[in-house]
Design a protein around this motif. Sequence first.
Motif, PDB file in Angstrom:
ATOM      1  N   ASN A   1       0.851  -1.187   0.000  1.00 45.85           N
ATOM      2  CA  ASN A   1       0.000   0.000   0.000  1.00 45.85           C
ATOM      3  C   ASN A   1       0.892   1.243   0.000  1.00 45.85           C
ATOM      4  O   ASN A   1       2.114   1.165  -0.095  1.00 45.85           O
ATOM      5  CB  ASN A   1      -0.945  -0.018   1.202  1.00 45.85           C
ATOM      6  CG  ASN A   1      -0.183  -0.182   2.522  1.00 45.85           C
ATOM      7  OD1 ASN A   1       1.042   0.023   2.579  1.00 45.85           O
ATOM      8  ND2 ASN A   1      -0.893  -0.543   3.578  1.00 45.85           N
ATOM      9  N   ASP A   2       0.290   2.419   0.130  1.00 43.00           N
ATOM     10  CA  ASP A   2       1.073   3.652   0.075  1.00 43.00           C
ATOM     11  C   ASP A   2       2.159   3.723   1.147  1.00 43.00           C
ATOM     12  O   ASP A   2       3.325   4.004   0.834  1.00 43.00           O
ATOM     13  CB  ASP A   2       0.149   4.873   0.183  1.00 43.00           C
ATOM     14  CG  ASP A   2      -0.609   5.122  -1.120  1.00 43.00           C
ATOM     15  OD1 ASP A   2      -0.301   4.450  -2.121  1.00 43.00           O
ATOM     16  OD2 ASP A   2      -1.501   5.997  -1.138  1.00 43.00           O
ATOM     17  N   PRO A   3       1.844   3.482   2.435  1.00 41.38           N
ATOM     18  CA  PRO A   3       2.914   3.515   3.446  1.00 41.38           C
ATOM     19  C   PRO A   3       4.003   2.480   3.187  1.00 41.38           C
ATOM     20  O   PRO A   3       5.194   2.755   3.389  1.00 41.38           O
ATOM     21  CB  PRO A   3       2.184   3.231   4.761  1.00 41.38           C
ATOM     22  CG  PRO A   3       0.779   3.645   4.508  1.00 41.38           C
ATOM     23  CD  PRO A   3       0.522   3.302   3.072  1.00 41.38           C
TER      24      PRO A   3
ATOM     25  N   SER B   1       6.423   8.531  -3.426  1.00 41.52           N
ATOM     26  CA  SER B   1       6.163   7.100  -3.616  1.00 41.52           C
ATOM     27  C   SER B   1       4.731   6.764  -3.230  1.00 41.52           C
ATOM     28  O   SER B   1       4.198   7.286  -2.250  1.00 41.52           O
ATOM     29  CB  SER B   1       7.139   6.266  -2.776  1.00 41.52           C
ATOM     30  OG  SER B   1       8.471   6.571  -3.114  1.00 41.52           O
ATOM     31  N   MET B   2       4.122   5.872  -4.001  1.00 38.39           N
ATOM     32  CA  MET B   2       2.739   5.457  -3.730  1.00 38.39           C
ATOM     33  C   MET B   2       2.478   4.106  -4.373  1.00 38.39           C
ATOM     34  O   MET B   2       3.247   3.659  -5.239  1.00 38.39           O
ATOM     35  CB  MET B   2       1.762   6.492  -4.286  1.00 38.39           C
ATOM     36  CG  MET B   2       1.838   6.649  -5.793  1.00 38.39           C
ATOM     37  SD  MET B   2       0.764   7.953  -6.411  1.00 38.39           S
ATOM     38  CE  MET B   2       1.590   9.384  -5.756  1.00 38.39           C
ATOM     39  N   ALA B   3       1.410   3.463  -3.926  1.00 34.79           N
ATOM     40  CA  ALA B   3       1.003   2.197  -4.537  1.00 34.79           C
ATOM     41  C   ALA B   3       0.490   2.458  -5.947  1.00 34.79           C
ATOM     42  O   ALA B   3       0.002   3.557  -6.245  1.00 34.79           O
ATOM     43  CB  ALA B   3      -0.080   1.539  -3.693  1.00 34.79           C
ATOM     44  N   PRO B   4       0.609   1.481  -6.845  1.00 36.02           N
ATOM     45  CA  PRO B   4       0.135   1.671  -8.227  1.00 36.02           C
ATOM     46  C   PRO B   4      -1.346   2.008  -8.270  1.00 36.02           C
ATOM     47  O   PRO B   4      -2.148   1.480  -7.507  1.00 36.02           O
ATOM     48  CB  PRO B   4       0.414   0.322  -8.887  1.00 36.02           C
ATOM     49  CG  PRO B   4       1.491  -0.285  -8.069  1.00 36.02           C
ATOM     50  CD  PRO B   4       1.250   0.170  -6.659  1.00 36.02           C
ATOM     51  N   ARG B   5      -1.688   2.909  -9.166  1.00 36.19           N
ATOM     52  CA  ARG B   5      -3.083   3.306  -9.377  1.00 36.19           C
ATOM     53  C   ARG B   5      -3.584   2.726 -10.698  1.00 36.19           C
ATOM     54  O   ARG B   5      -2.814   2.518 -11.627  1.00 36.19           O
ATOM     55  CB  ARG B   5      -3.215   4.832  -9.425  1.00 36.19           C
ATOM     56  CG  ARG B   5      -2.690   5.542  -8.171  1.00 36.19           C
ATOM     57  CD  ARG B   5      -3.606   5.272  -6.978  1.00 36.19           C
ATOM     58  NE  ARG B   5      -3.354   6.199  -5.878  1.00 36.19           N
ATOM     59  CZ  ARG B   5      -2.540   5.960  -4.868  1.00 36.19           C
ATOM     60  NH1 ARG B   5      -1.863   4.816  -4.827  1.00 36.19           N
ATOM     61  NH2 ARG B   5      -2.392   6.834  -3.886  1.00 36.19           N
ATOM     62  N   ASN B   6      -4.881   2.483 -10.753  1.00 33.75           N
ATOM     63  CA  ASN B   6      -5.486   2.026 -11.999  1.00 33.75           C
ATOM     64  C   ASN B   6      -5.568   3.182 -12.981  1.00 33.75           C
ATOM     65  O   ASN B   6      -5.709   4.348 -12.598  1.00 33.75           O
ATOM     66  CB  ASN B   6      -6.884   1.470 -11.741  1.00 33.75           C
ATOM     67  CG  ASN B   6      -6.845   0.195 -10.908  1.00 33.75           C
ATOM     68  OD1 ASN B   6      -5.917  -0.596 -11.023  1.00 33.75           O
ATOM     69  ND2 ASN B   6      -7.862   0.009 -10.072  1.00 33.75           N
TER      70      ASN B   6
ATOM     71  N   CYS C   1       5.365  -0.351  -7.172  1.00 37.82           N
ATOM     72  CA  CYS C   1       5.128   1.007  -6.661  1.00 37.82           C
ATOM     73  C   CYS C   1       5.312   2.009  -7.792  1.00 37.82           C
ATOM     74  O   CYS C   1       5.969   1.717  -8.802  1.00 37.82           O
ATOM     75  CB  CYS C   1       6.110   1.356  -5.526  1.00 37.82           C
ATOM     76  SG  CYS C   1       5.824   0.479  -3.973  1.00 37.82           S
ATOM     77  N   HIS C   2       4.722   3.193  -7.611  1.00 41.55           N
ATOM     78  CA  HIS C   2       4.941   4.309  -8.516  1.00 41.55           C
ATOM     79  C   HIS C   2       5.670   5.415  -7.761  1.00 41.55           C
ATOM     80  O   HIS C   2       5.414   5.643  -6.569  1.00 41.55           O
ATOM     81  CB  HIS C   2       3.615   4.864  -9.050  1.00 41.55           C
ATOM     82  CG  HIS C   2       2.963   3.976 -10.058  1.00 41.55           C
ATOM     83  ND1 HIS C   2       1.693   4.216 -10.549  1.00 41.55           N
ATOM     84  CD2 HIS C   2       3.395   2.838 -10.686  1.00 41.55           C
ATOM     85  CE1 HIS C   2       1.380   3.276 -11.422  1.00 41.55           C
ATOM     86  NE2 HIS C   2       2.393   2.425 -11.512  1.00 41.55           N
ATOM     87  N   VAL C   3       6.581   6.074  -8.457  1.00 45.43           N
ATOM     88  CA  VAL C   3       7.232   7.263  -7.900  1.00 45.43           C
ATOM     89  C   VAL C   3       6.826   8.427  -8.785  1.00 45.43           C
ATOM     90  O   VAL C   3       7.348   8.615  -9.884  1.00 45.43           O
ATOM     91  CB  VAL C   3       8.767   7.110  -7.864  1.00 45.43           C
ATOM     92  CG1 VAL C   3       9.402   8.333  -7.210  1.00 45.43           C
ATOM     93  CG2 VAL C   3       9.162   5.851  -7.106  1.00 45.43           C
TER      94      VAL C   3
END
Length: 312
Positions: free
Chosen positions: A77-79, A150-155, A168-170
């Motif tokens: 997840n994001d954290p 940094s965050m979890a991948p989004r659709n 992850c996405h940056v």
Amino acid sequence: MDLCVTIKGVSFLLQTGMGILGNTVVLLAYAHIIYTEPKFLPVDMILCHLAFANLMLLLTRCIPQTMTVFGLKDLLNDPGCKVVIYTYRIGRALSVCITCMLSVFQAVTIAPAGPHLSRLKPALPSLVLPTFAGLWLLNMAVCIAAPFFSMAPRNGTIPAFTLNLGFCHVDFRDSLSYVVNGVAVSGRDFAFVALMVGSSGYILLLLHRHSHQVRGIRRSQGGAETRAAKTVVTLVVLYVVFFGIDNMIWIYMLTVAKVSPVVADMRVFFSSCYASLSPYFIISSNKKVKAKIVCAVEQDQPSVDTQESNDK
């Protein structure tokens, strides 16, 4: 699963497995050395710390990457992404910094005694731990931006100026943040690589000038110091080769708004090669580490032979 994905997944799996195994063996060997020997040399402290930094890199980058390649989704997840990316950035930074530290330390150790070095050389062992602390603080500060982006991948569509790591996405949100982050990280890396190349060149000059004896150290230590110097130069050359490939890809990534996943995977693979291969150079060239491994294998062999004879 198509052939390209299979090859990529197997490559990451082999790299990750070999790297984690090698660095773990080096750390266990040094742990045994610390437990059984009264004196832990500064060079051994640096090599031990290098193995730990490389293990950090492999655990936080290569394992999630391998799982993603094989189709596992929603790993973090994001954290979780913020913690993993931040830890990976610090581990990667420590790898280059400690390799540089090793090169500089060895260059000073084998350098001929002079008015300035005569004071510095006796103080080198006491400077190792403060230098470790300084490098940790420096890289924690330089990498502090990573958790914020940094965050979890989004659709949906991946925004511009976003590094798609798969797990992850940056997201740097704009061109300025993207370029400033790249320049800061690359500038730090190039500074430490330039320093390690310079010190390694000086080591090679001394080895060539004095053949197998180096002035400024006791004759009885010459062989050990020469072997250590050659090991350091080999590690530096190994790092510089993969650093060059890594940064050529990174510079290309800075010039495009959307980075292909194949290009990102190539950079991850080459940037992790040093962490996977360096422990095997340490094992093959360090007599203490090699002796501990051989001793452990020989201790296990009698128990295996006894078990086989009992089975018969």
